[in-house]
Scaffold this motif. Structure first.
Motif, PDB file in Angstrom:
ATOM      1  N   LEU A  44       0.845  -1.426   0.449  1.00 32.90           N
ATOM      2  CA  LEU A  44      -0.019  -0.580  -0.099  1.00 32.90           C
ATOM      3  C   LEU A  44       0.890   1.349  -0.242  1.00 32.90           C
ATOM      4  O   LEU A  44       0.330   1.872  -0.433  1.00 32.90           O
ATOM      5  N   ASN A  45       1.964   0.894   0.609  1.00 34.99           N
ATOM      6  CA  ASN A  45       2.898   2.321   0.203  1.00 34.99           C
ATOM      7  C   ASN A  45       4.147   2.442  -0.058  1.00 34.99           C
ATOM      8  O   ASN A  45       4.839   3.308  -0.398  1.00 34.99           O
ATOM      9  N   SER A  46       4.191   1.475  -1.619  1.00 33.84           N
ATOM     10  CA  SER A  46       4.328   1.791  -2.964  1.00 33.84           C
ATOM     11  C   SER A  46       4.219   0.458  -3.995  1.00 33.84           C
ATOM     12  O   SER A  46       4.077  -0.001  -4.167  1.00 33.84           O
ATOM     13  N   PRO A  47       2.655   1.029  -4.154  1.00 32.29           N
ATOM     14  CA  PRO A  47       2.350   0.730  -5.198  1.00 32.29           C
ATOM     15  C   PRO A  47       2.276   0.581  -6.592  1.00 32.29           C
ATOM     16  O   PRO A  47       3.106   1.724  -6.967  1.00 32.29           O
TER      17      PRO A  47
ATOM     18  N   GLN B 240      -3.397   7.611   9.800  1.00 37.07           N
ATOM     19  CA  GLN B 240      -2.578   6.819   8.861  1.00 37.07           C
ATOM     20  C   GLN B 240      -3.631   5.508   8.212  1.00 37.07           C
ATOM     21  O   GLN B 240      -3.150   6.588   6.719  1.00 37.07           O
ATOM     22  N   ALA B 241      -4.516   5.682   8.255  1.00 35.42           N
ATOM     23  CA  ALA B 241      -5.572   5.176   6.723  1.00 35.42           C
ATOM     24  C   ALA B 241      -6.349   5.708   6.452  1.00 35.42           C
ATOM     25  O   ALA B 241      -6.281   5.432   4.845  1.00 35.42           O
TER      26      ALA B 241
ATOM     27  N   ASP C 273     -14.225  -4.862  -1.739  1.00 38.64           N
ATOM     28  CA  ASP C 273     -15.068  -4.736  -0.547  1.00 38.64           C
ATOM     29  C   ASP C 273     -14.291  -3.777   0.504  1.00 38.64           C
ATOM     30  O   ASP C 273     -13.128  -3.902   1.278  1.00 38.64           O
ATOM     31  N   PRO C 274     -15.606  -3.230   0.922  1.00 44.41           N
ATOM     32  CA  PRO C 274     -14.684  -2.152   1.964  1.00 44.41           C
ATOM     33  C   PRO C 274     -14.354  -2.150   3.585  1.00 44.41           C
ATOM     34  O   PRO C 274     -13.252  -1.562   4.067  1.00 44.41           O
ATOM     35  N   GLY C 275     -14.958  -3.166   3.742  1.00 42.79           N
ATOM     36  CA  GLY C 275     -14.656  -3.955   4.941  1.00 42.79           C
ATOM     37  C   GLY C 275     -13.128  -4.309   5.103  1.00 42.79           C
ATOM     38  O   GLY C 275     -12.145  -3.699   5.531  1.00 42.79           O
ATOM     39  N   LEU C 276     -13.045  -5.001   3.652  1.00 39.91           N
ATOM     40  CA  LEU C 276     -11.862  -5.485   4.476  1.00 39.91           C
ATOM     41  C   LEU C 276     -10.798  -4.828   3.662  1.00 39.91           C
ATOM     42  O   LEU C 276      -9.581  -5.532   3.903  1.00 39.91           O
ATOM     43  N   LEU C 277     -10.964  -4.304   3.109  1.00 37.06           N
ATOM     44  CA  LEU C 277      -9.787  -3.164   2.841  1.00 37.06           C
ATOM     45  C   LEU C 277      -9.710  -2.057   3.689  1.00 37.06           C
ATOM     46  O   LEU C 277      -7.986  -2.375   4.132  1.00 37.06           O
TER      47      LEU C 277
ATOM     48  N   ASP D 284      -4.496  -3.007   9.522  1.00 31.17           N
ATOM     49  CA  ASP D 284      -3.262  -3.879   9.330  1.00 31.17           C
ATOM     50  C   ASP D 284      -1.750  -4.046   9.003  1.00 31.17           C
ATOM     51  O   ASP D 284      -0.419  -4.063   9.152  1.00 31.17           O
ATOM     52  N   GLU D 285      -2.130  -3.235   7.189  1.00 32.52           N
ATOM     53  CA  GLU D 285      -0.310  -3.183   7.232  1.00 32.52           C
ATOM     54  C   GLU D 285       0.965  -1.364   7.735  1.00 32.52           C
ATOM     55  O   GLU D 285       1.733  -1.546   7.303  1.00 32.52           O
TER      56      GLU D 285
END
Length: 393
Positions: free
Chosen positions: A238-241, A274-275, A252-256, A262-263
């Protein structure tokens, strides 16, 4: 999208701040022998460069060739990437030698020049190109209407017809940007200045391994730009996409949201901020697949502290409504701005909501405006109607 070391993006290091952070010299006057020695070292390195252009592959030296290190630019869309050190290149040696001469002979000039402040190292004028930061009335945000606005925004994102890159093509994003410039006057008081609004262009391959940045406003960026190539490749996060990586994420918004928490755990000013920042980084300087963009907006609405702001203005002067969140640590509110009719993403604004860190409430700390997203066939190629970039060296 731009792989730079993580730091507070709205406060790029400028020359005045650098002079202030350096230790005060004990004697601003260097001996002629010392100056001659430094100059001789510089000329020797130049001579070595012209006679030996092969890369230095010594494992004991490394140079930061990331665009953030080269540009000093804020990480407008610049998530961090952790990499193993790369071998140093010979041209870096010339820069180091020149820096030695400039640091030895120039810092004293900063501290003891006729316009200086008695050796304090503080500049009496703001950096070149900086202008007073605009101050606006802070509009109160609210959760009222947030759900409806997010539904409209995510629906428009899901229906968007965005360019799909093919083999060998590049994603192109052009923005107008401006960020806070830290500056302390000779009297020791902080002033809020910002960069003049200026263009920034990025080209990235779908896998993220090749790219180019053009932001000639920045002194450390050549007018022809700097490479964003990553010959090592490596895993994306996510920080180097990359575009290819984004296509693998759940919509899915919840899974995202769970993946984001987590990451990015332990990063930034708390998990919620941060999210929100991570989602903003993905939106700012990327071409995000439509269904993923819709999921990201719905995920952001579930983060505590996220509100709807009725009116905000991007760097191009376009008004719109905004999804926003205030960083509890410093009072800076980041606003993602959307067109009121089409609900398309326009840009971003960061506004200070309370007096903090020498910055008064209402100060606009940063602004961006996305003006073009497209697919092109090569780096430094622009979409039709924008003209051609300088040819590659």
């Amino acid at each position: 999208m731009i792989r730079t070391p993580r730091r507070r993006r709205e406060e790029p290091l400028d020359h005045a701040e650098l002079a202030r952070l350096l230790p005060a010299p004990g004697d601003p006057e260097l001996s002629s022998d010392r100056l001659n020695g430094l100059e001789e070292h510089l000329m020797t390195e130049i001579g070595n460069l012209t006679s030996d252009t092969a890369p230095d592959t010594s494992p004991h030296t490394a140079s930061d060739t990331s665009p953030g290190a080269s540009t000093g630019a804020p990480p407008v869309g610049a998530p961090a990437r952790n990499r193993a050190p790369r071998p140093a290149r010979r041209p870096v040696l010339v820069g180091v030698a020149a820096a030695l001469v400039l640091a030895a002979a120039g810092v004293a000039g900063l501290a003891g020049s006729s316009g200086g402040s008695g050796g304090s190292g503080r500049a009496v004028a703001p950096p070149a190109g900086a202008v007073p930061a605009p101050v606006v009335q802070v509009v109160r945000g609210s959760t009222a209407g947030l759900a409806g606005a997010v539904a409209d925004i995510s629906g428009a994102a899901a229906r968007a017809e965005l360019p799909e890159p093919g083999p060998g093509q590049f994603l192109y994003v052009r923005s107008e940007v401006s960020w806070l410039v830290s500056w302390e006057g000779a009297d020791g008081k902080n002033r809020s200045y910002v960069d003049e609004i200026h263009p920034r262009e990025v080209w990235m391959s779908p896998d993220g391994d090749k790219g180019w940045l053009m932001e000639p406003y920045k002194e450390a960026v050549d007018r022809d730009g700097v490479t964003l190539d990553d010959p090592e490749g490596g895993g994306r996060t996510l920080n180097s996409p990359s575009y290819d990586y984004l296509r693998t994420l759940p919509t899915d918004p919840g899974l995202l949201l769970k993946k984001i928490y987590d990451e990015t755990g332990g990063m930034g000013n708390g998990p919620d901020q941060q999210a929100f920042s991570t989602i903003g980084d993905l939106l700012r300087e990327q071409v995000v697949p439509p269904k993923l963009a819709a999921g990201l907006y719905r995920a952001a609405a579930r983060i505590p502290g996220v509100v709807l702001v009725d009116d905000s203005v991007d760097a191009a002067g376009r008004h719109g409504l905004a999804i926003a969140r205030t960083d509890e640590a410093d009072g800076a509110r980041t606003e993602w701005i959307f067109d009121r009719e089409t609900y398309t993403y326009l840009g971003e604004r960061t506004v200070q909501t309370r007096d903090a860190e020498g910055i008064e409430a209402g100060t606009v700390r940063g602004r961006t405006a996305v003006t073009d997203r497209a697919v092109v066939d090569a780096v430094k190629q622009r979409p039709a109607g924008l003209g051609d970039a300088p040819p590659s060296a």
